[in-house]
Scaffold this motif. Structure first.
Motif, PDB file in Angstrom:
ATOM      1  N   SER A 111       0.958  -1.367  -0.001  1.00  0.00           N
ATOM      2  CA  SER A 111       0.033   0.191  -0.083  1.00  0.00           C
ATOM      3  C   SER A 111       1.035   1.339   0.039  1.00  0.00           C
ATOM      4  O   SER A 111       2.133   1.072   0.248  1.00  0.00           O
ATOM      5  CB  SER A 111      -0.975   0.131   1.049  1.00  0.00           C
ATOM      6  OG  SER A 111      -0.082   0.562   2.259  1.00  0.00           O
ATOM      7  N   LYS A 115      -1.282   5.095   4.270  1.00  0.00           N
ATOM      8  CA  LYS A 115      -2.359   4.574   4.122  1.00  0.00           C
ATOM      9  C   LYS A 115      -2.424   3.102   4.221  1.00  0.00           C
ATOM     10  O   LYS A 115      -1.647   2.475   3.961  1.00  0.00           O
ATOM     11  CB  LYS A 115      -2.932   4.787   2.742  1.00  0.00           C
ATOM     12  CG  LYS A 115      -3.219   6.700   2.654  1.00  0.00           C
ATOM     13  CD  LYS A 115      -3.742   6.996   1.283  1.00  0.00           C
ATOM     14  CE  LYS A 115      -5.259   6.541   1.307  1.00  0.00           C
ATOM     15  NZ  LYS A 115      -5.856   7.320  -0.042  1.00  0.00           N
ATOM     16  N   TYR A 116      -3.520   2.584   4.622  1.00  0.00           N
ATOM     17  CA  TYR A 116      -3.706   1.159   5.070  1.00  0.00           C
ATOM     18  C   TYR A 116      -2.610   0.115   5.458  1.00  0.00           C
ATOM     19  O   TYR A 116      -1.918  -0.662   4.870  1.00  0.00           O
ATOM     20  CB  TYR A 116      -3.972   0.362   3.449  1.00  0.00           C
ATOM     21  CG  TYR A 116      -5.091   1.324   2.795  1.00  0.00           C
ATOM     22  CD1 TYR A 116      -4.933   1.847   1.596  1.00  0.00           C
ATOM     23  CD2 TYR A 116      -6.299   1.795   3.590  1.00  0.00           C
ATOM     24  CE1 TYR A 116      -5.581   2.392   0.876  1.00  0.00           C
ATOM     25  CE2 TYR A 116      -7.108   2.616   2.900  1.00  0.00           C
ATOM     26  CZ  TYR A 116      -7.026   2.911   1.701  1.00  0.00           C
ATOM     27  OH  TYR A 116      -7.922   3.960   0.991  1.00  0.00           O
ATOM     28  N   THR A 121      -4.906  -4.859   1.934  1.00  0.00           N
ATOM     29  CA  THR A 121      -4.761  -3.334   1.547  1.00  0.00           C
ATOM     30  C   THR A 121      -5.454  -2.981   0.101  1.00  0.00           C
ATOM     31  O   THR A 121      -5.976  -1.794  -0.061  1.00  0.00           O
ATOM     32  CB  THR A 121      -3.164  -3.095   1.260  1.00  0.00           C
ATOM     33  OG1 THR A 121      -2.826  -3.946   0.110  1.00  0.00           O
ATOM     34  CG2 THR A 121      -2.408  -3.162   2.694  1.00  0.00           C
ATOM     35  N   ARG A 124      -9.315  -2.535   0.569  1.00  0.00           N
ATOM     36  CA  ARG A 124      -9.599  -1.156   1.149  1.00  0.00           C
ATOM     37  C   ARG A 124      -9.290  -0.120   0.408  1.00  0.00           C
ATOM     38  O   ARG A 124     -10.086   0.984   0.435  1.00  0.00           O
ATOM     39  CB  ARG A 124      -8.423  -1.105   2.521  1.00  0.00           C
ATOM     40  CG  ARG A 124      -9.033  -1.931   3.656  1.00  0.00           C
ATOM     41  CD  ARG A 124      -7.698  -2.615   4.599  1.00  0.00           C
ATOM     42  NE  ARG A 124      -7.245  -1.364   5.256  1.00  0.00           N
ATOM     43  CZ  ARG A 124      -6.125  -1.348   6.234  1.00  0.00           C
ATOM     44  NH1 ARG A 124      -5.259  -2.474   6.162  1.00  0.00           N
ATOM     45  NH2 ARG A 124      -5.866  -0.533   6.850  1.00  0.00           N
ATOM     46  N   ALA A 125      -8.300   0.180  -0.500  1.00  0.00           N
ATOM     47  CA  ALA A 125      -7.962   1.139  -1.564  1.00  0.00           C
ATOM     48  C   ALA A 125      -9.372   1.188  -2.083  1.00  0.00           C
ATOM     49  O   ALA A 125      -9.878   2.429  -2.756  1.00  0.00           O
ATOM     50  CB  ALA A 125      -6.796   0.927  -2.013  1.00  0.00           C
ATOM     51  N   ALA A 128     -12.231   2.509  -0.601  1.00  0.00           N
ATOM     52  CA  ALA A 128     -12.107   4.043  -0.396  1.00  0.00           C
ATOM     53  C   ALA A 128     -12.297   4.739  -1.780  1.00  0.00           C
ATOM     54  O   ALA A 128     -12.384   6.013  -1.566  1.00  0.00           O
ATOM     55  CB  ALA A 128     -10.865   4.235   0.257  1.00  0.00           C
ATOM     56  N   ASP A 130     -10.209   5.032  -4.060  1.00  0.00           N
ATOM     57  CA  ASP A 130      -8.809   5.805  -4.467  1.00  0.00           C
ATOM     58  C   ASP A 130      -8.590   5.534  -5.894  1.00  0.00           C
ATOM     59  O   ASP A 130      -8.807   4.573  -6.290  1.00  0.00           O
ATOM     60  CB  ASP A 130      -7.466   5.083  -3.547  1.00  0.00           C
ATOM     61  CG  ASP A 130      -7.776   5.168  -2.048  1.00  0.00           C
ATOM     62  OD1 ASP A 130      -8.660   5.946  -1.662  1.00  0.00           O
ATOM     63  OD2 ASP A 130      -7.051   4.550  -1.176  1.00  0.00           O
TER      64      ASP A 130
END
Ligand code: GRF
Length: 199
Positions: A111, A115-116, A121, A124-125, A128, A130
């Motif tokens: 990551s 972040k994360y 990871t 989660r990105a 979010a 991203d």
């Protein structure tokens, strides 16, 4: 010549790039590849490249992390490494272990830290929303995934990406980033290296 030991838990694709870079570039020598899993596929890859290997099954120590680490430390210390690289190593190390290598222990994390930290990871990105993702090589300190950043590679998140497609794109960059960061680290250069990956 700087002696490098590498810790793995699985396939060891990052370890392999580090070993190949040291053999090709001659800037350091891989002295040991050790794992917490006797079945780690990376162990055979290391042996095929002439690198000594060791494995200690963390599961036979239950929750006693210190006992596992004391066992794992034996082949590591016997190899007399100057630098310790974690590469796909999936066990959290105790502060006591880290302290023995503080300032000369690296890890690659999938990551763009900070972040994360931790697991999952890529999902989660994506969750979010991203626009970018990537990987980081950092110095290992007692706090998980939180040491000084030595390098990062950034990749775009593309429409329709899944955690798997994003992980595959990031892994390509991991394989480019880690060997370059290790070479700089061995030369005493700790300025962060920033790479821009393609789609
Ligand atoms: C990589 O994504 C690495 O960032 C993570 O584990 C994955 C597999 O690493 N820590 P490897 O193929 O075992 O080097």
């Amino acid at each position: 010549m700087t002696r490098v030991a590498i810790l793995i838990s699985g396939g060891g694709s990052n370890m392999l790039r580090l070993v190949q870079a040291m053999h090709d570039g001659g800037f350091a020598t891989p002295v040991l590849v050790a794992s917490n899993d006797l079945q780690a596929a990376g162990l055979a890859k290391a042996a095929a490249h002439g690198v000594a290997t060791a494995a200690v099954d963390h599961r036979s120590f239950g929750r006693d992390r210190a006992a596992f680490e004391a066992q794992l430390l034996q082949p590591i210390l016997a190899a007399k490494p100057d630098v310790l690289c974690l590469a796909g190593f999936m066990r959290v190390l105790t502060p006591d272990f880290v302290r023995q290598f503080e300032g000369r222990m690296l890890n690659i994390h999938p990551s763009l830290l900070p972040k994360y930290p931790g697991l999952h990871t890529h999902q989660r990105a994506l969750d979010a929303g991203d626009a970018q993702a990537g990987c980081s090589v950092h110095e290992v300190t007692a706090e998980l995934d939180a040491g000084p950043i030595l390098g990062q590679a950034v990749v775009p998140v593309l429409p329709g990406d899944t955690a798997e497609t994003l992980a595959a794109r990031v892994l390509i960059q991991e394989h480019l980033l880690y060997p370059q960061v290790l070479r700089r680290f061995v030369a005493g250069d700790r300025t962060p290296l920033m790479l821009e990956g393609s789609a």
